[in-house]
Write a protein that holds these residues in place. Structure first.
Motif, PDB file in Angstrom:
ATOM      1  N   LYS A  92     -33.942  -6.732  38.017  1.00  0.00           N
ATOM      2  CA  LYS A  92     -35.079  -6.962  37.139  1.00  0.00           C
ATOM      3  C   LYS A  92     -35.354  -5.734  36.273  1.00  0.00           C
ATOM      4  O   LYS A  92     -35.656  -5.855  35.085  1.00  0.00           O
ATOM      5  CB  LYS A  92     -36.308  -7.311  37.978  1.00  0.00           C
ATOM      6  N   ARG A 143     -32.578  -5.553  33.564  1.00  0.00           N
ATOM      7  CA  ARG A 143     -32.741  -6.538  32.491  1.00  0.00           C
ATOM      8  C   ARG A 143     -33.898  -6.189  31.568  1.00  0.00           C
ATOM      9  O   ARG A 143     -33.841  -6.431  30.360  1.00  0.00           O
ATOM     10  CB  ARG A 143     -32.982  -7.934  33.077  1.00  0.00           C
ATOM     11  N   SER A 144     -34.973  -5.631  32.128  1.00  0.00           N
ATOM     12  CA  SER A 144     -36.161  -5.363  31.320  1.00  0.00           C
ATOM     13  C   SER A 144     -36.023  -4.102  30.478  1.00  0.00           C
ATOM     14  O   SER A 144     -36.856  -3.831  29.620  1.00  0.00           O
ATOM     15  CB  SER A 144     -37.388  -5.245  32.220  1.00  0.00           C
TER      16      SER A 144
END
Length: 65
Positions: free
Chosen positions: A55, A58-59
């Protein structure tokens, strides 16, 4: 221990329920592990190898070396 160096995500615990659910009271504990990757990232101007969850990757919280 499985832990993200960026956000601090660690193991979490829950219940495993049978698929048939004929006996709803039958539950077993299980562990959910974070999806960690070893990546080379730039931290304070130096490249270091850290554990980062998918996460955070991806961010865009992690700047790769």
């Amino acid at each position: 221990m499985a832990k993200c160096d960026i956000c601090g995500k660690t193991l979490s615990h829950g219940n495993k329920i049978s698929i048939a659910r004929s006996h709803v009271s039958r539950r077993a504990t299980r562990t959910f592990k974070p999806n960690l990757r070893r990546v080379k990232a730039v931290i304070n101007g130096q490249s270091k190898t850290i554990h980062a969850c998918s996460k955070c990757l991806r961010s865009g919280k992690v700047v790769r070396a």
